[in-house]
Design an enzyme around this catalytic site. Structure first.
Site, short mmCIF file in Angstrom:
data_model
loop_
_atom_site.label_atom_id
_atom_site.label_comp_id
_atom_site.label_asym_id
_atom_site.label_seq_id
_atom_site.Cartn_x
_atom_site.Cartn_y
_atom_site.Cartn_z
N HIS A 97 0.84 -1.21 0.00
CA HIS A 97 0.00 0.00 0.00
C HIS A 97 0.87 1.26 0.00
O HIS A 97 0.71 2.15 -0.84
CB HIS A 97 -0.92 -0.02 1.22
CG HIS A 97 -1.83 1.16 1.30
ND1 HIS A 97 -3.13 1.13 0.86
CD2 HIS A 97 -1.63 2.42 1.77
CE1 HIS A 97 -3.69 2.32 1.04
NE2 HIS A 97 -2.80 3.12 1.60
N GLU A 98 1.81 1.32 0.94
CA GLU A 98 2.66 2.51 1.04
C GLU A 98 3.58 2.62 -0.17
O GLU A 98 3.85 3.73 -0.65
CB GLU A 98 3.46 2.51 2.34
CG GLU A 98 2.59 2.53 3.62
CD GLU A 98 1.56 3.66 3.67
OE1 GLU A 98 1.82 4.75 3.13
OE2 GLU A 98 0.47 3.44 4.25
N HIS B 52 1.74 4.45 -2.80
CA HIS B 52 1.81 5.91 -2.62
C HIS B 52 3.16 6.44 -3.08
O HIS B 52 3.26 7.47 -3.73
CB HIS B 52 1.66 6.25 -1.13
CG HIS B 52 0.24 6.22 -0.62
ND1 HIS B 52 -0.75 7.00 -1.16
CD2 HIS B 52 -0.34 5.52 0.39
CE1 HIS B 52 -1.89 6.77 -0.48
NE2 HIS B 52 -1.66 5.88 0.45
N GLU C 192 -4.62 7.86 -3.11
CA GLU C 192 -5.14 6.59 -2.61
C GLU C 192 -5.50 5.65 -3.76
O GLU C 192 -5.45 4.42 -3.60
CB GLU C 192 -6.35 6.85 -1.71
CG GLU C 192 -6.75 5.69 -0.82
CD GLU C 192 -5.70 5.33 0.23
OE1 GLU C 192 -4.72 6.07 0.43
OE2 GLU C 192 -5.87 4.26 0.85
#
Ligand code: ZN
Length: 497
Positions: free
Chosen positions: A259-260, A263, A289
């Site tokens: 997820h990170e 980003h 997101e």
């Protein structure tokens, strides 16, 4: 001429912001607890200096000139437009307000850490009250046309309105609750394998391997540990991520890292020519997101991804996974189950967690809910949407860092991004062909390249709406996400959704 002067004047604003972000990164990773008070002052000073420079008369005069005689290049025009937006928003807030808010946020962060650890909402309540009051003061100073919350939302999702989000969330909720109910009534994949004992060191290395494979650049980034995972950028050339590892829950570490990394791929993909300008940032948190959710869910929880990843995971944990087949592991990471903690929620129920927070935040900002009543309102909404009651506030209204950071208006962008992620994925697939076949071979460059071209490189030079329209040919819509969920989870659960 004026444009160069404006860039030279604003570059130190970027530098001061980056220095503050570095101190905040340190506060969440390595800072000893006794340094909290000193750090509060340091952050307040840096942010005050940045604010003073951004709001100086020089900037106003230069912007007036540049607007009268607009530059030709798209990126130059965008710079003027974004600098104007930042200048107007900042001049509406006094240096005194900015400093008071910075101090309140730093204090709230420390209070929240203690309160969460000791399940002590009363300890955090005065700080939350202070954040709500300052957020209301901020909204009033910034101004708004419709709802007061619009002014806060605009900070994170420029152009979006509370009314629009209420409408989209209302539709989503109506379609989503029957899906969640249908899945709850069907036999779930067994996910007990995820709760076996996974050596933290090996989890860490596996996460790093996956982050590298999807394209995260460790020459211009690094990963560290923190209580609440986040991504931060001090430059296009220094974009960092954090994660947390749970020794007996596999999903926390790996999916947090992916997820990170999603980003971070966005930030690392911004055109380097935009560095040290106001354009070198994500254009909205929704778009941000969309990138993290795309990598976490549409890639990282897809069947083809595990064709590639599972043999590698098995090599890393040969004893733990000896008796688990690839298909069963794929089912385990896609189990849908109403749960208490947002960051550990599955793809399907996640949006209900977001809607709950949006409901509470808007009520706090409108003055329809008192801070003291937040735990009760939270628990009632949990019961209403997910059929659960948290056993403690630590697992309820104290679980997220956002309010302690003064980030009212942030939560809805998680769901906006989730909806955008499917629209962008489908557009990429229309251009590139079957992405799943590529994932199964460990080929992630094509989709990354597509996102670089259509989303990343623009930074703030194009708005969220412009990016979505250019990339997908249409506006934001919930239907593609709902269709994706019906198809994917219908197959995982063997039901017709
Ligand atoms: Zn995120």
């Amino acid at each position: 001429m004026s444009l160069d002067t404006l860039k030279e004047h604003l570059a130190p604003v970027s530098d001061l912001g980056a220095a503050a972000a570095l101190l905040e990164w340190d506060q969440e990773t390595y800072m000893p607890p006794g340094a909290a008070e000193a750090r509060t002052h340091q952050l307040a000073t840096l942010k005050t200096l940045a604010h003073e420079r951004l709001t100086s008369d020089t900037v106003g005069t230069l912007l007036d000139k540049l607007e009268a005689d607009a530059p030709e290049a798209e990126l130059d025009r965008a710079l003027v437009r974004i600098a104007r937006r930042d200048y107007d928003r900042a001049t509406k807030l006094s240096a005194d307000f900015v400093s008071r808010f910075a101090t309140a946020k730093a204090r709230a962060l420390e209070a929240w850490k203690h309160a969460r650890q000791n399940d002590d909402f009363v300890r955090f309540a005065p700080n939350l009250q202070e954040i709500v009051d300052l957020s209301v003061e901020q909204a009033e100073a910034l101004g708004y046309d419709g709802d007061r919350y619009d002014a806060l939302l605009d900070e994170y999702e420029p152009g979006a309105t509370t009314a629009e989000i209420k409408r989209v969330f209302g539709d989503l909720r109506q379609s989503l609750i029957p899906i969640v109910r249908a899945l709850s009534e069907t036999e779930s994949p067994d996910d007990s394998v995820l709760r076996r004992s996974f050596d933290p060191e090996r989890q860490w290395h596996f996460g790093m391997e996956v982050a590298r494979a999807v394209g995260y650049d460790f020459v211009h980034g690094r990963q560290d540990k923190s209580a609440h995972p986040f991504t931060t950028s001090f430059s296009v050339r220094d974009v960092r991520i954090t994660t947390r590892i749970a020794p007996t829950f596999f999903s926390t570490g790996l999916f947090g890292t992916i997820h990170e990394a999603g980003h971070a791929l966005y930030e690392q993909g911004i055109d380097p020519a935009l560095d040290r300008t106001p354009l070198a940032d994500g254009t909205s948190l929704g778009i941000h997101e969309s990138q993290s959710r795309l990598w976490e869910n549409l890639v990282g929880r897809s069947r083809p991804f595990w064709r590639w990843a599972y043999p590698r995971l098995r090599q890393t944990f040969p004893d733990v996974l000896a008796d688990v087949q690839e298909d069963d592991f794929y089912g385990a990471v896609n189990r849908v189950r109403p749960s208490l903690i947002r960051v550990e929620a599955d793809e399907v129920t996640y949006n209900l967690h977001v809607m709950l927070r949006f409901q509470i935040e808007t009520a706090l900002i409108d003055g329809d809910l008192a801070v003291a009543d937040v735990p009760e309102a939270w628990n009632a909404a949990m019961q209403d949407m997910l059929g659960l009651t948290p056993p403690s506030n630590a697992d309820g209204c104290l679980q997220d860092i956002h309010w302690a950071l003064g980030a009212m208006g942030y939560f809805p962008t998680y769901t906006l991004g989730t909806l955008m992620s499917v629209q962008l994925f489908e557009a990429a697939q229309r251009d590139l062909g079957d992405l799943g076949e590529m994932f199964a071979r460990g080929e992630f460059e094509p989709i990354l390249g597509w996102m670089r071209e259509h989303v990343h490189r623009w930074g703030r030079a194009r708005s969220a709406a412009e990016i979505m329209y250019e990339a997908t040919g249409g506006p934001l819509s919930a239907e593609p996400w709902l269709d994706y969920v019906r198809q994917k989870f219908g197959a995982v659960y063997g039901v017709d959704l």
